[in-house]
Design an enzyme around this catalytic site. Structure first.
Site, PDB file in Angstrom:
ATOM      1  CD1 TRP B  62      -1.342  -2.016   2.697  1.00 31.30           C
ATOM      2  CD2 TRP B  62      -2.403  -2.120   0.734  1.00 31.30           C
ATOM      3  NE1 TRP B  62      -2.019  -3.202   2.642  1.00 31.30           N
ATOM      4  CE2 TRP B  62      -2.679  -3.297   1.454  1.00 31.30           C
ATOM      5  CE3 TRP B  62      -2.962  -1.973  -0.548  1.00 31.30           C
ATOM      6  CZ2 TRP B  62      -3.490  -4.326   0.956  1.00 31.30           C
ATOM      7  CZ3 TRP B  62      -3.762  -2.992  -1.047  1.00 31.30           C
ATOM      8  CH2 TRP B  62      -4.012  -4.142  -0.300  1.00 31.30           C
ATOM      9  CG  PHE B  79     -25.426  -0.435 -17.415  1.00 37.23           C
ATOM     10  CD1 PHE B  79     -24.977  -1.111 -18.527  1.00 37.23           C
ATOM     11  CD2 PHE B  79     -26.606  -0.860 -16.807  1.00 37.23           C
ATOM     12  CE1 PHE B  79     -25.674  -2.199 -19.033  1.00 37.23           C
ATOM     13  CE2 PHE B  79     -27.307  -1.944 -17.300  1.00 37.23           C
ATOM     14  CZ  PHE B  79     -26.835  -2.626 -18.417  1.00 37.23           C
ATOM     15  CB  THR B  80     -24.393  -4.196 -14.026  1.00 34.46           C
ATOM     16  OG1 THR B  80     -23.006  -4.480 -13.876  1.00 34.46           O
ATOM     17  CG2 THR B  80     -24.841  -4.593 -15.418  1.00 34.46           C
TER      18      THR B  80
END
Lengths: 206, 206
Positions: B62, B79-80
């Site tokens: 990280w 878009f789902t």
């Protein structure tokens, strides 16, 4: 609480040595939060098995679930879904610590197997570093959020109050109940009705 | 507004005919909402390029972003991700309609290319049905939510009021400002500070 679901038609496999794999079905990345309870688990299991992300024989989209189609589920624990950003650095203090998350994850798998067919529910190695090969079909990716958490409980308490108020109003007369119903929609609860009567976009292709 | 980011070390490709592909970098699934604005786009572009999801040379997790490491980004419209459930059926009325979402998606790509190196930012065919092969490394999957939306605007208005109140309090005396700062955390804004001082879990492996 945050669950990432990908629709798979061909293959999804874990690890180079193929720890686990499925064909047609759902690849589920499970992010378990510090405040998740068995209620969240129950909700998530039910939704994963019943979500209508597949088409039926006639090609009609969004009409069949994993259970309808006898499809497979591959569940992988994914604590990074619980990430909050501290600037640009991910922080994972909202993820349930591994020693608690592992039995919780196992219980989700058990629940899913007993609610469905055990041989169709696959899992990864909890907490293991792996390469997950996802062949996302569409792509179709959906996020599920279980309803409970402090914020949601507050929201629900508020909704309950509204409900009580509504019932009082109804006792006096039936006016306005429709409008109030709409106002109970919660952004946090993805299972809440969209409130839209038309369902135009639901047949849309990805 | 809902963006799904997967960390890729080896490969992510689109389509059988390989419409597009990347090596080490991020695979981004972009869910654009009806109420998204250029402000959301700006936030999302900035976060995708600056998110520290990679390790540095010494193996510290990280610590490096796409920009730090000269890595690639593959953006796919999805878009789902804007799905709300009507029972078990996904409904997509919250997704920006394709005729508006396409230029919006293109503007996000343009912004990303001009903020970074154009040759390292790849895209898919907007709205096309594709197989997306994601080799998720870890796995590491993160959800990004941009801050604006009606609910968030309300939240921000509330925070602003708190801020004003705080400033008034400060004008009178410095007491309590620390506590109020904590109360401004928003569940909807993943960029909000976690509030935890320790950062114990951030070095945890997936």
């Amino acid at each position: 609480r945050f669950v990432n679901v990908s629709r798979i038609t061909r293959k999804c496999k874990l690890g180079e040595e193929q720890v686990s794999s499925i064909g047609r079905g759902l690849c589920v990345l499970l992010g378990i939060s510090v405040d998740d309870t068995p209620r969240d688990a129950e909700y998530i299991v039910r939704k994963i098995l019943s979500l209508r992300l597949f088409e039926d024989e006639s090609g009609r989209s969004w009409s069949r679930s994993v259970m309808d189609g006898n499809l497979e589920v591959l569940c992988v624990s994914q604590f990074t879904l619980q990430c909050v950003l501290k600037g640009n650095k991910p922080d994972f203090h909202c993820a349930m610590p591994a020693e608690l998350a592992q039995p919780f994850y196992n219980s989700i798998l058990e629940d899913m197997r007993s609610a469905y067919k055990p041989e169709l529910v696959k899992d990864g190695k909890f907490g293991a570093f792996m390469q997950v090969h996802i062949q996302n079909d569409g792509p179709v990716t959906v996020e599920l959020t279980s309803p409970s958490s402090l914020t949601d409980l507050k929201q629900m308490a508020k909704q309950e109050k509204q409900q009580q108020r509504k019932e009082k109003t109804r006792a006096k007369g039936p006016a306005e109940s429709g409008r109030e119903k709409g106002s109970q929609r919660s952004r946090q609860d993805p299972s809440a009705s969209s409130g839209a009567e038309g369902d135009v976009s639901s047949e849309r292709e990805p």
